[in-house]
Design a protein around this motif. Sequence first.
Motif, PDB file in Angstrom:
ATOM      1  N   LEU A 145      42.170  72.067 -11.148  1.00 56.28           N
ATOM      2  CA  LEU A 145      40.804  72.334 -11.610  1.00 56.28           C
ATOM      3  C   LEU A 145      39.800  72.246 -10.470  1.00 56.28           C
ATOM      4  CD1 LEU A 145      40.450  70.373 -14.971  1.00 56.28           C
ATOM      5  CD2 LEU A 145      40.246  72.840 -14.611  1.00 56.28           C
ATOM      6  N   ALA A 146      39.986  71.243  -9.599  1.00 58.97           N
ATOM      7  CA  ALA A 146      38.997  70.978  -8.547  1.00 58.97           C
ATOM      8  C   ALA A 146      38.952  72.098  -7.515  1.00 58.97           C
ATOM      9  CB  ALA A 146      39.322  69.656  -7.843  1.00 58.97           C
ATOM     10  N   ARG A 147      40.084  72.717  -7.240  1.00 60.75           N
ATOM     11  CA  ARG A 147      40.131  73.697  -6.135  1.00 60.75           C
ATOM     12  C   ARG A 147      39.133  74.837  -6.339  1.00 60.75           C
ATOM     13  NH1 ARG A 147      43.138  78.392  -4.494  1.00 60.75           N
ATOM     14  NH2 ARG A 147      43.370  78.382  -2.229  1.00 60.75           N
ATOM     15  N   SER A 148      38.983  75.262  -7.592  1.00 58.63           N
ATOM     16  CA  SER A 148      38.114  76.414  -7.855  1.00 58.63           C
ATOM     17  C   SER A 148      36.654  76.093  -7.535  1.00 58.63           C
ATOM     18  CB  SER A 148      38.246  76.851  -9.305  1.00 58.63           C
ATOM     19  OG  SER A 148      37.796  75.804 -10.136  1.00 58.63           O
ATOM     20  N   GLN A 149      36.312  74.799  -7.470  1.00 60.19           N
ATOM     21  CA  GLN A 149      34.920  74.433  -7.186  1.00 60.19           C
ATOM     22  C   GLN A 149      34.635  74.369  -5.684  1.00 60.19           C
ATOM     23  OE1 GLN A 149      34.530  70.813  -9.400  1.00 60.19           O
ATOM     24  NE2 GLN A 149      35.000  71.886 -11.293  1.00 60.19           N
ATOM     25  N   PHE A 150      35.656  74.478  -4.861  1.00 59.12           N
ATOM     26  CA  PHE A 150      35.471  74.361  -3.422  1.00 59.12           C
ATOM     27  C   PHE A 150      35.181  75.687  -2.749  1.00 59.12           C
ATOM     28  CE2 PHE A 150      37.419  70.345  -4.046  1.00 59.12           C
ATOM     29  CZ  PHE A 150      37.210  69.586  -2.917  1.00 59.12           C
ATOM     30  N   THR A 151      35.647  76.777  -3.339  1.00 59.99           N
ATOM     31  CA  THR A 151      35.836  77.956  -2.517  1.00 59.99           C
ATOM     32  C   THR A 151      35.240  79.211  -3.114  1.00 59.99           C
ATOM     33  OG1 THR A 151      37.796  78.700  -3.636  1.00 59.99           O
ATOM     34  CG2 THR A 151      38.122  77.064  -1.931  1.00 59.99           C
TER      35      THR A 151
ATOM     36  N   LEU B  60      36.375  66.773   6.376  1.00 59.61           N
ATOM     37  CA  LEU B  60      37.214  66.898   5.181  1.00 59.61           C
ATOM     38  C   LEU B  60      37.768  68.309   4.996  1.00 59.61           C
ATOM     39  CD1 LEU B  60      35.082  64.706   2.780  1.00 59.61           C
ATOM     40  CD2 LEU B  60      37.474  64.304   3.387  1.00 59.61           C
ATOM     41  N   ILE B  61      36.925  69.321   5.191  1.00 62.48           N
ATOM     42  CA  ILE B  61      37.383  70.671   4.817  1.00 62.48           C
ATOM     43  C   ILE B  61      37.852  71.514   6.014  1.00 62.48           C
ATOM     44  CG2 ILE B  61      36.266  70.895   2.563  1.00 62.48           C
ATOM     45  CD1 ILE B  61      34.729  72.390   5.693  1.00 62.48           C
ATOM     46  N   SER B  62      37.661  71.003   7.210  1.00 63.56           N
ATOM     47  CA  SER B  62      38.070  71.791   8.373  1.00 63.56           C
ATOM     48  C   SER B  62      38.979  71.002   9.324  1.00 63.56           C
ATOM     49  CB  SER B  62      36.800  72.263   9.110  1.00 63.56           C
ATOM     50  OG  SER B  62      37.125  72.974  10.257  1.00 63.56           O
TER      51      SER B  62
END
Length: 279
Positions: A270-276, A176-178
């Motif tokens: 909003l969600a992006r800040s919780q990923f990184t 998912l993230i890479s």
Amino acid sequence: MNIGIVGLGLIGGSLGLDLRQVGFKVLGVSRHQHTCELAIARGVADDASVAFSLLAAADIVFICTPIASIVPTVKIIIPHLSPATILTDVGSVKTPVVEAITPIWSNFVGGHPMAGTTQSGIDAAQRQLFAGRPYVLTPVASTLPASLQTLCEIARSLQARVYHCSPSDHDRAVALISHLPVMVSASLIDACMVDPAVLKLVQQLASSGFRDTSRVGGGNPELGLMMAQYNRPELLRSLHNYRHSLDQMISHIQQEDWTALARILQQTQLARSQFTDFE
Ligand code: NAP
């Protein structure tokens, strides 16, 4: 403690630089003699050779070759290792690697330092590559707790953030993230080249937004291909989920449902800040 590193490229070379810095003796093995000479000259390894026999004195060996060579390399080095050697790897996909190596070397712990650059080879090796980055270890039921603990401490000595999970959860998450971002970014570049009437203008106007979103799709094609070949089921699952998200957006835009589109964009903001931790 002596640490062996097989494959003195970006990851293996960067590991060597930092591990020597924190006091380990590093024994490097690579395919080309020239790389071994550079490794010694640049402080990547205390000793380096194309001969796997150098690894006989290693307490821990990191396999840092390209994914396709990890398992064949382990099979070749096993006759040279002392029985207590802890073996680990740095491959970006874990399930096929862990499943193939665990039966032939029980003291193996899969690993994945999640740091990199667009460069490759020993010239790209750099200090502090892993500082502040995730380092995932993927123990299985048979993993020796003491070996896992030793590798945790080594990863922490690189100032990495250490995580544990199963090989399959690792592969699902990195899809998912890479791996998905590589395919999405490559598709984006491809999609921007379909209209010859404005292609030149598109290239001239591309600025910071396109630079950010195209970066991983414009990297080494071999890495993207390996992600697809070795993490195929999880990459396909993530691509199907992504296609579903795109279809939803297309539908909202076709129907001029700006409320629904705005809701999605508000949620993703909003969600992006919780990923990184990259800002
Ligand atoms: P790389 O820069 O190409 O380095 C790999 C090095 O291994 C090559 O420079 C080559 O050195 C040597 N090598 C190749 N085949 C070998 C073999 N059969 N036996 C011994 N040495 C061999 O690649 P990398 O980016 O460091 O990637 C290495 C591993 O790290 C991969 O498994 C990858 O999945 C993983 N990884 C990569 C990244 C990333 O962003 N790049 C991030 C995390 C993990 P010679 O000069 O001697 O040929």
